[in-house]
Design a protein around this motif. Structure first.
Motif, mmCIF file in Angstrom:
data_model
loop_
_atom_site.group_PDB
_atom_site.id
_atom_site.type_symbol
_atom_site.label_atom_id
_atom_site.label_comp_id
_atom_site.label_asym_id
_atom_site.label_seq_id
_atom_site.Cartn_x
_atom_site.Cartn_y
_atom_site.Cartn_z
ATOM 1 N N PHE A 56 0.862 -1.185 0.000
ATOM 2 C CA PHE A 56 0.000 0.000 0.000
ATOM 3 C C PHE A 56 0.891 1.225 0.000
ATOM 4 O O PHE A 56 2.003 1.202 0.527
ATOM 5 N N MET A 357 -5.430 3.932 1.229
ATOM 6 C CA MET A 357 -5.289 2.672 0.488
ATOM 7 C C MET A 357 -5.209 1.491 1.451
ATOM 8 O O MET A 357 -5.820 0.442 1.213
ATOM 9 N N LYS A 358 -4.481 1.663 2.531
ATOM 10 C CA LYS A 358 -4.360 0.589 3.519
ATOM 11 C C LYS A 358 -5.723 0.289 4.150
ATOM 12 O O LYS A 358 -6.092 -0.884 4.325
ATOM 13 N N GLN A 361 -7.823 -1.671 1.716
ATOM 14 C CA GLN A 361 -7.397 -3.067 1.648
ATOM 15 C C GLN A 361 -7.889 -3.854 2.864
ATOM 16 O O GLN A 361 -8.358 -4.988 2.730
#
Length: 419
Positions: A56, A357-358, A361
């Motif tokens: 990420f 983004m992390k 996810q």
């Protein structure tokens, strides 16, 4: 207004031109880093590095850095730059670290070496000027190392500086100033500062306890004393344990075989413990005696303990149990504002998108887990229903099928010799 703006712009240019950037590395040219970084040959099994932005990131190109790639390995990699001395000016060391592997034990620090270092022979005992950065091992060690080499000996900071232990990228900055002070920043925020002389044992103490001074013999430093008017009651002393009066010798006790019988011991209800008189204020109390101090003859002031004369190599010399750490955005400069701005433009610009983004996810992984669990439960329920359906017809067939009629005069259950 335009004149003022021009003046400010010229001043800013002059200020920027004054700043010296000795080393900067962002890994923006692909495999070009391999020509600038040298792997040590001291050991044959050092861990390998790879260039990646990780699982990420905030920007797939800007966030590319060097990542440890093999578990349970030592790593030894370094890059050289034009040597310099920080005499009379600040020294700023800065870089980013991302432990995206949920590191359990391993270093995330850098070492600053003298320019005459043999890069192909870097190892754990190679003498360095400065070691700085996070170190994590289990629950007990989660700190920022700040170690200085002074007159050939490494000195650890006496303060405990906590490092970040999550999986995101963090910015670490060390500032040394000519006035013998320092500052440690994480994510462009100050987390510790102070005096080099006070926070490290670089120099002997200025003063020591006067070897000629002794506490006066009549000095009473007992704040409380026993009440001299109290005496122990005559009936105080009772045994802690007594024989059990209800115990009886077993009928089959044989003294020749078993020895003399004795009843078991039980706690004495009249036992009062050790007697102590009550405490009262000591009328002769003079307070705690403080040992007088005197100048230490071994102390010599040194106003240059901040200074390193031949800085020329930055190295990553560390051990990791679980690989996956990414190093990026290295900067060595003499300008604090330049470092802060560089940190804002690099780490500061991508930290938000990286976390987003992390988080995305993790949300997708959570949904996948929940769907997998639901699917498994549904499969289990279907199997249970199938088992029930298979059992029911067997019972019906057994109850409805009439028994076979035997032909008269024949009994298949008899042995052949009885037919």
């Amino acid at each position: 207004m335009r004149v003022a703006a021009v003046v400010c712009f010229i001043y800013a240019l002059a200020f920027t031109a004054h700043a010296d950037v000795y080393f900067k590395e962002q890994f923006l040219d692909g495999d070009g880093w391999k020509s600038r970084w040298v792997e040590s040959k001291h050991k044959s099994d050092y861990g390998q590095w790879k260039l990646t932005s990780g699982k990420f990131y905030g920007d797939v190109e800007l966030d590319k850095g060097l990542q440890t790639s093999q578990d349970a390995r030592f790593y030894a990699l370094s890059s050289r730059f034009d040597s310099f001395s920080n005499e009379g000016k600040p020294l700023v060391i800065q870089f980013t670290v991302k432990h995206e592997q949920k590191i359990d034990c391993g270093g995330g620090y850098v070492k600053i070496f003298p320019a005459d270092l043999d890069q192909t022979d870097i190892h754990g005992e190679s003498q360095y000027y400065i070691m700085f950065g996070p170190d994590i091992c289990g629950y007990s060690t989660k700190k920022v190392h700040v170690i200085f080499n002074y007159k050939g000996k490494n000195h650890l900071i006496k303060k405990d500086i906590k490092c970040k232990d999550d999986e995101l990228t963090h910015l670490y900055t060390l500032i040394l100033r000519p006035d013998q002070t320092y500052e440690v920043k994480i994510d462009n925020e100050k987390v510790e500062s102070g005096s080099l002389e006070e926070d490290w044992d670089l120099l002997p103490p200025k003063t020591i306890k006067d070897p000629e001074a002794k506490k006066p013999e009549d000095w009473d430093d007992r704040a409380k004393i026993d009440n001299p008017e109290e005496t122990k009651p005559e009936d105080w002393d009772k045994p802690e344990n007594i024989p059990d009066s209800d115990a009886k010798k077993p009928d089959d006790w044989d003294e020749d075989m078993d020895g003399e019988w004795e009843p078991a011991m039980i706690p004495n209800p009249e036992y009062k413990g050790e007697w102590k008189p009550k405490q009262i204020d000591n009328p002769n109390y003079k307070g705690t005696w403080i040992h007088p101090e005197t100048d230490n003859p071994e102390y010599t002031p040194d106003d240059s303990i901040y200074k390193f004369d031949n800085v020329g190599v930055l190295g990553l010399d560390l051990w990791q149990v679980k690989a996956g750490t990414i190093f990026d955005n290295f900067l060595i400069t003499d300008d604090v504002e330049e470092a802060e701005q560089f940190g804002t433009e690099t780490w500061g610009a991508t930290k938000g998108p990286e976390k987003k983004m992390k988080d995305q996810q993790e949300e997708e992984e959570r949904k996948t887990r929940e769907e997998g669990e639901k699917s498994r439960k549904d499969d289990d329920n279907e199997e249970d229903e199938e088992d029930e359906d298979e059992e029911e017809p067997e019972e019906e067939e057994h109850t409805e099928e009439p028994p076979e009629e035997e032909e008269e005069g024949e009994d298949d259950t008899l042995p052949k010799d009885e037919l």
